[in-house]
Design a protein around this motif. Structure first.
Motif, mmCIF file in Angstrom:
data_model
loop_
_atom_site.group_PDB
_atom_site.id
_atom_site.type_symbol
_atom_site.label_atom_id
_atom_site.label_comp_id
_atom_site.label_asym_id
_atom_site.label_seq_id
_atom_site.Cartn_x
_atom_site.Cartn_y
_atom_site.Cartn_z
ATOM 1 N N GLU A 5 -6.126 4.075 -5.306
ATOM 2 C CA GLU A 5 -6.670 2.869 -4.690
ATOM 3 C C GLU A 5 -5.759 2.327 -3.591
ATOM 4 N N ASN A 6 -6.373 1.908 -2.523
ATOM 5 C CA ASN A 6 -5.716 1.164 -1.453
ATOM 6 C C ASN A 6 -4.490 1.872 -0.880
ATOM 7 N N LYS B 212 0.841 -1.188 0.000
ATOM 8 C CA LYS B 212 0.000 0.000 0.000
ATOM 9 C C LYS B 212 0.883 1.247 0.000
ATOM 10 N N HIS C 125 -12.180 6.883 1.400
ATOM 11 C CA HIS C 125 -11.306 6.084 2.270
ATOM 12 C C HIS C 125 -11.659 6.356 3.740
ATOM 13 N N ARG D 157 -1.943 3.423 1.950
ATOM 14 C CA ARG D 157 -1.578 3.053 3.322
ATOM 15 C C ARG D 157 -1.965 4.169 4.290
#
Length: 367
Positions: A238-239, A181, A271, A241
């Motif tokens: 996307e995604n 991530k 998110h 950390r």
């Protein structure tokens, strides 16, 4: 009898000279081809063979559109048995900066060793007037498989890049990231890396090496103003950390008050659980009201004090409302009492400043 004048320091000290590059036996490779790993570029798929940090849409501002071509945070990693590494590059411009070394603004640097053991080898050196150059950044006589990391220029764009290795040398993928991530960072010239002496000295690149984690650097010199379009672009990643926001130095008190809450809302809409860290402004010579004080946190302008308090209170309010993955970091505490030694010009960091910032911010990061 000498008059004490010289035309070039290289005539007195050969270590100051730009070394010539011997390209005999060198084969050049595209950084876009496997097994090379091009990191730090969130939107590389849509950029194809162009180096650009932001998508073309949505449009943020004219200055961000220009600065998106600057390659701060981009990294190329690979392993090879080659005893020599050569960089051949074509830059977007030849502009020189009055307060930042060319090795940081417009050059590449090379680290050798691998995660947990990265060691800076050197920066590519070339004539200041050149827009295209070839430079040897590594050469050793001993055999063996080595891992390499090349950091891209912080204040220039790259139109072309080729990696020269010994013809027939083995090339392998780099070590995997410790986390799949990416860390997403948004900010100003200091985030972008002004005025590090070499690209790997920018604080995002330092933390990327320490954590063996990909960092996306969205620092835009003078232009990190918290526009909703910028938040939408970051939220589209996307995604992630975590997100790190450090844009007060460009937005100032009024801008932070007008943009930060909406910026956070946009990130949270995509998110809801990803950690977000908001950093207030680091020490700055123009906002410090007195010098020699033991507690720099009390010696700032009223505007900066109000801005810092607003950010701190906003984060506390959101945490009290149930968002436990949002954090505030006081930027005045990230450089130490002798913060002036961390400055290039009273504003932008030197290498000590970037190292201090990374070292102290690392204590507060929540992944």
């Amino acid at each position: 009898m000498s008059n004490g004048k010289i035309n070039s320091i290289a005539k007195l000290d050969p270590y100051m000279a730009i070394p010539e590059t011997d390209e005999n036996g060198i084969a050049y490779h595209s950084p876009f081809e496997a097994p090379f790993r091009l990191g730090g570029s969130a939107f590389q798929k849509e950029m194809h063979h162009q180096f650009r940090r932001m998508p073309f849409e949505p449009f943020v501002s004219q200055s961000v559109d220009v600065l998106a071509w600057y390659t701060a945070g981009l990294q190329l990693q690979f392993k090879s048995t080659s005893k020599k590494v050569v960089i051949k590059a074509k830059l977007r411009h030849t502009e020189l900066m009055h307060h930042m070394p060319q090795t940081g603004s417009s050059s590449f640097d090379l680290y050798v060793g691998g995660p947990g053991n990265w060691q800076l080898r050197c920066s590519a050196r070339y004539d200041l007037k050149q827009q295209e150059f070839t430079s040897t950044v590594f050469e050793r006589p001993d055999d063996g498989l080595r891992e390499y990391l090349i950091n891209f220029p912080l204040y220039n764009g790259v139109d072309e890049l080729w990696i020269g290795l010994e013809d027939g040398a083995e090339i392998l993928p780099p070590s995997p990231w410790s986390c799949d991530k990416p860390v997403v960072v948004y900010g100003t010239s200091i985030t972008q890396g002004g005025c590090a002496s070499h690209p790997g000295g920018a604080w995002t690149n330092i933390l990327s090496r320490w954590h063996n984690c990909e960092f996306y650097n969205f620092g835009f010199s003078g232009s990190g103003r918290g526009e909703p379009a910028a938040a939408e672009i970051l939220a589209s990643i996307e995604n992630p950390r975590c997100f790190i926001l450090d844009y007060e130095p460009n937005a100032h008190n009024e801008g932070i008050r007008n943009t930060l809450e909406k910026f956070l809302d946009i990130l949270r809409s995509k998110h809801p659980e990803v950690p977000i860290t908001v950093i207030s402004k680091a020490p700055h010579a123009s906002t410090m009201l007195s010098f020699g004080a033991n507690d720099v946190c009390e010696e700032v302008s009223e505007d900066c004090r109000l801005s810092r308090e607003f950010q701190k209170e906003l984060i506390a309010k959101r945490r009290a409302a149930g968002d436990e993955n949002i954090y505030f970091v006081d930027g005045l505490k990230l450089l130490g009492i002798d913060w002036g030694e961390c400055m290039m010009d009273g504003c932008h960091f030197n290498d000590l400043g970037f190292y201090r910032f990374a070292e102290n911010l690392n204590k507060y990061l929540y992944f």
